[in-house]
Design a protein around this motif. Structure first.
Motif, mmCIF file in Angstrom:
data_model
loop_
_atom_site.group_PDB
_atom_site.id
_atom_site.type_symbol
_atom_site.label_atom_id
_atom_site.label_comp_id
_atom_site.label_asym_id
_atom_site.label_seq_id
_atom_site.Cartn_x
_atom_site.Cartn_y
_atom_site.Cartn_z
ATOM 1 N N PRO A 1 -6.288 -7.854 3.858
ATOM 2 C CA PRO A 1 -5.910 -6.439 3.762
ATOM 3 C C PRO A 1 -6.867 -5.582 4.591
ATOM 4 C CG PRO A 1 -6.125 -7.436 1.590
ATOM 5 C CD PRO A 1 -6.686 -8.415 2.565
ATOM 6 N N GLN A 2 -6.360 -4.546 5.207
ATOM 7 C CA GLN A 2 -7.152 -3.667 6.074
ATOM 8 C C GLN A 2 -7.054 -2.238 5.570
ATOM 9 O OE1 GLN A 2 -8.808 -5.000 8.862
ATOM 10 N NE2 GLN A 2 -8.110 -6.934 7.969
ATOM 11 N N TRP A 3 -8.099 -1.431 5.827
ATOM 12 C CA TRP A 3 -8.096 -0.017 5.416
ATOM 13 C C TRP A 3 -7.244 0.831 6.362
ATOM 14 C CZ3 TRP A 3 -9.561 3.556 9.010
ATOM 15 C CH2 TRP A 3 -10.249 3.058 10.132
ATOM 16 N N THR A 4 -6.988 0.320 7.569
ATOM 17 C CA THR A 4 -6.348 1.135 8.606
ATOM 18 C C THR A 4 -4.952 1.619 8.201
ATOM 19 O OG1 THR A 4 -5.695 -0.951 9.570
ATOM 20 C CG2 THR A 4 -7.526 0.157 10.616
ATOM 21 N N HIS A 5 -4.602 2.777 8.722
ATOM 22 C CA HIS A 5 -3.308 3.408 8.444
ATOM 23 C C HIS A 5 -2.997 3.442 6.954
ATOM 24 C CE1 HIS A 5 -2.654 4.452 12.482
ATOM 25 N NE2 HIS A 5 -3.105 3.262 12.825
ATOM 26 N N GLY A 6 -4.047 3.691 6.196
ATOM 27 C CA GLY A 6 -3.869 3.900 4.762
ATOM 28 C C GLY A 6 -3.605 2.618 3.989
ATOM 29 N N GLY A 7 -3.757 1.477 4.611
ATOM 30 C CA GLY A 7 -3.523 0.190 3.933
ATOM 31 C C GLY A 7 -2.596 -0.685 4.752
ATOM 32 N N PHE B 1 -3.081 15.862 7.122
ATOM 33 C CA PHE B 1 -1.978 14.951 7.463
ATOM 34 C C PHE B 1 -2.476 13.590 7.958
ATOM 35 C CE2 PHE B 1 0.492 19.013 7.939
ATOM 36 C CZ PHE B 1 1.333 18.766 6.865
ATOM 37 N N ALA B 2 -3.712 13.560 8.483
ATOM 38 C CA ALA B 2 -4.272 12.262 8.897
ATOM 39 C C ALA B 2 -5.141 11.736 7.753
ATOM 40 C CB ALA B 2 -5.072 12.423 10.185
ATOM 41 N N TRP B 3 -4.550 11.616 6.571
ATOM 42 C CA TRP B 3 -5.318 11.225 5.380
ATOM 43 C C TRP B 3 -5.929 9.837 5.529
ATOM 44 C CZ3 TRP B 3 -3.166 6.856 3.293
ATOM 45 C CH2 TRP B 3 -1.815 6.621 3.562
ATOM 46 N N ASN B 4 -5.342 9.024 6.395
ATOM 47 C CA ASN B 4 -5.880 7.682 6.650
ATOM 48 C C ASN B 4 -7.211 7.737 7.410
ATOM 49 O OD1 ASN B 4 -3.805 8.713 8.408
ATOM 50 N ND2 ASN B 4 -4.128 6.944 9.704
ATOM 51 N N HIS B 5 -7.533 8.891 8.006
ATOM 52 C CA HIS B 5 -8.813 9.040 8.708
ATOM 53 C C HIS B 5 -9.719 10.000 7.930
ATOM 54 C CE1 HIS B 5 -7.172 7.115 12.297
ATOM 55 N NE2 HIS B 5 -6.157 7.953 12.287
ATOM 56 N N SER C 1 0.844 -1.214 0.000
ATOM 57 C CA SER C 1 0.000 0.000 0.000
ATOM 58 C C SER C 1 0.870 1.251 0.000
ATOM 59 C CB SER C 1 -0.901 0.043 1.237
ATOM 60 O OG SER C 1 -1.614 -1.142 1.352
ATOM 61 N N VAL C 2 1.975 1.208 0.715
ATOM 62 C CA VAL C 2 2.901 2.357 0.743
ATOM 63 C C VAL C 2 3.396 2.625 -0.677
ATOM 64 C CG1 VAL C 2 5.179 3.112 1.562
ATOM 65 C CG2 VAL C 2 3.604 1.968 3.134
ATOM 66 N N LEU C 3 3.777 1.545 -1.383
ATOM 67 C CA LEU C 3 4.335 1.706 -2.723
ATOM 68 C C LEU C 3 3.267 2.149 -3.720
ATOM 69 C CD1 LEU C 3 6.535 -1.520 -2.698
ATOM 70 C CD2 LEU C 3 7.344 0.829 -2.467
ATOM 71 N N SER C 4 2.100 1.504 -3.665
ATOM 72 C CA SER C 4 1.095 1.802 -4.692
ATOM 73 C C SER C 4 0.516 3.208 -4.513
ATOM 74 C CB SER C 4 -0.008 0.753 -4.698
ATOM 75 O OG SER C 4 -0.732 0.831 -3.498
ATOM 76 N N GLN C 5 0.537 3.725 -3.283
ATOM 77 C CA GLN C 5 -0.052 5.063 -3.057
ATOM 78 C C GLN C 5 0.994 6.159 -2.899
ATOM 79 O OE1 GLN C 5 -3.838 4.786 -0.439
ATOM 80 N NE2 GLN C 5 -2.298 3.537 0.540
ATOM 81 N N THR C 6 2.255 5.794 -3.088
ATOM 82 C CA THR C 6 3.364 6.730 -2.832
ATOM 83 C C THR C 6 3.194 7.354 -1.437
ATOM 84 O OG1 THR C 6 3.259 7.209 -5.197
ATOM 85 C CG2 THR C 6 4.838 8.495 -3.947
ATOM 86 N N ALA C 7 2.865 6.498 -0.477
ATOM 87 C CA ALA C 7 2.655 6.980 0.900
ATOM 88 C C ALA C 7 3.991 6.921 1.652
ATOM 89 C CB ALA C 7 1.591 6.133 1.587
ATOM 90 N N TYR C 8 4.938 7.734 1.188
ATOM 91 C CA TYR C 8 6.276 7.689 1.789
ATOM 92 C C TYR C 8 6.257 8.162 3.240
ATOM 93 C CZ TYR C 8 6.338 12.708 0.949
ATOM 94 O OH TYR C 8 6.027 14.034 0.971
ATOM 95 N N ASP C 9 5.148 8.823 3.619
ATOM 96 C CA ASP C 9 5.085 9.334 4.993
ATOM 97 C C ASP C 9 4.909 8.225 6.036
ATOM 98 O OD1 ASP C 9 2.470 8.850 4.217
ATOM 99 O OD2 ASP C 9 1.666 10.760 4.936
#
Ligand code: JHZ
Length: 354
Positions: free
Chosen positions: A190-196, A322-326, A151-159
């Motif tokens: 797979p879970q939605w939490t913490h952006g994936g 910044f809390a895009w996961n929520h 999920s980090v890679l596919s969404q470019t969620a480097y944060d």
């Protein structure tokens, strides 16, 4: 697997003033309630022992009391005390083989062990698996949940890369590690939490039927190139593009003298602000609901952190989420912000206004 090159001392991160409380999000509470119900339906009989590694403020274990014997293990005394106040038995300590031995002597073996957003924080995950080996019943299960590298890679969620996240696991890496300790992953969700995130159901070898999900994910990762360097070079380029786009956007707002604030002083925001070089000249304040964070400054870039009330009384024209996961939870409760003409600025999976 991603791994930090420098691993900060856990005692400097998880202590009495650790400012993260799982119960600060309504959706996280619902998420852990659903996990407790799933375990009750499928894996627990009354009176069984449930151990949670990294139990924080007891948000998950609360759902299992008093029908099951529960024990949380949590090194951060602030959240742990909150759990204790709510009568959730909690041992304030780091989890390793030594702690596991004490628990074994006091409580015996557990039917279920859980660790959510925890294993990826521990510099020595092998010690955790040694502890699980000792404490888990022969037919017991361990349910681990961590941000998913895919999920980090596919969404470019480097944060998701920051001091506490020593590791970001792929299924391939997790599978390799559990096998070393005589366990196997028998299911994945797979879970939605913490952006994936990924939830791993783990048992001792050859005790359970393996779901086809496990091979499906392993094959998907192999096909996507998880074991090739070019795959990660692509991620690096996308991170650089994301940074440029966010900076362009914020500079443009500054030129137009349009006010900008940040919403939620998340751990993730520290990576974004420092990587992009965003300071108080571009984002004047960040609002956050955690009392321990209010009145302080964001690490490194020194943006002041104010209360949630302050945000509501001083709406900026743009709020960087910044809390895009929520996002869903926040946008619902802050619907008045948009009605007042405010815009959300998001940067995962790409930079855009909403
Ligand atoms: P949130 C933390 O990361 C740290 P963070 C940790 N290392 C980890 O792995 C995960 O969580 C599990 C604020 N907030 O959940 C409260 C609002 O202000 O994305 C918190 O300061 N308003 C353990 O920090 C922060 O956001 C809100 O409406 O990246 C939590 O952010 C909500 C929902 C949160 O985790």
């Amino acid at each position: 697997m991603f791994q930090l090159a420098e691993q900060p001392d856990p005692e400097k991160m998880f202590h009495s003033t650790y400012p993260f409380y799982t119960g600060s999000s309504l959706h996280m509470k619902e998420h852990f309630k659903a996990l407790a119900n799933l375990l009750k339906r499928n894996f627990l009989s009354p009176g069984a022992l449930v151990l949670e590694i990294g139990s924080n403020d007891g948000t998950f274990l609360e759902n299992l009391q008093p029908d099951y014997r529960c024990l949380g293990i949590e090194p951060s005394a602030g959240p742990a005390q909150r759990a204790i106040e709510r009568k959730i038995p909690t041992k304030i300590d780091f989890f390793n083989l030594q702690t596991a031995q004490h628990i074994y002597e006091e409580c015996g073996r557990a039917s279920v062990m859980t660790a959510a957003n925890c294993l990826c924080h521990i510099p020595d995950p092998h010690a955790v698996f040694e502890g699980i080996q000792l404490l888990l019943d022969h037919d017991g299960i361990a349910v681990l949940e961590d941000p998913y590298l895919g999920s980090v890679l596919s969404q470019t969620a480097y944060d998701q890369i920051y001091d506490e996240h020593v590791f970001l696991f792929s299924v391939t890496a997790m599978n390799f590690m559990v096998t070393k300790f005589g366990f196997e992953i028998f299911d994945l969700e797979p879970q939605w939490t913490h952006g994936g995130s990924m939830r791993y159901f783990i048992g001792r070898k050859q005790r359970r039927t393996i779901s086809s999900n496990v091979n499906k994910f392993l094959a998907q990762e192999a096909q996507s190139g998880f074991k090739t360097i070019s795959f990660y070079q692509g991620f690096k380029k996308r991170c650089e593009r994301s940074k440029d786009a966010l900076l362009d956007c914020l500079m443009d707002l500054k030129e137009k003298s349009s006010s900008v604030a940040g919403y939620a002083a998340t751990s993730k925001s520290t990576t974004v602000l420092n990587y992009c070089g965003i300071g108080p000249d571009l984002i004047s304040f960040i609002s956050d609901t955690t009392p321990d964070k209010q009145g302080r400054f964001s690490p490194g870039m020194h943006i002041p952190i104010y209360s949630y009330d302050y945000f509501q009384k001083n709406y900026p024209q743009t709020a960087v989420l910044f809390a895009w996961n929520h996002a869903e939870e926040i946008m619902n409760k802050e619907s008045a912000f948009r009605k007042a003409g405010g815009r959300w600025l998001r940067y995962v999976p790409e930079v855009r206004f909403e």
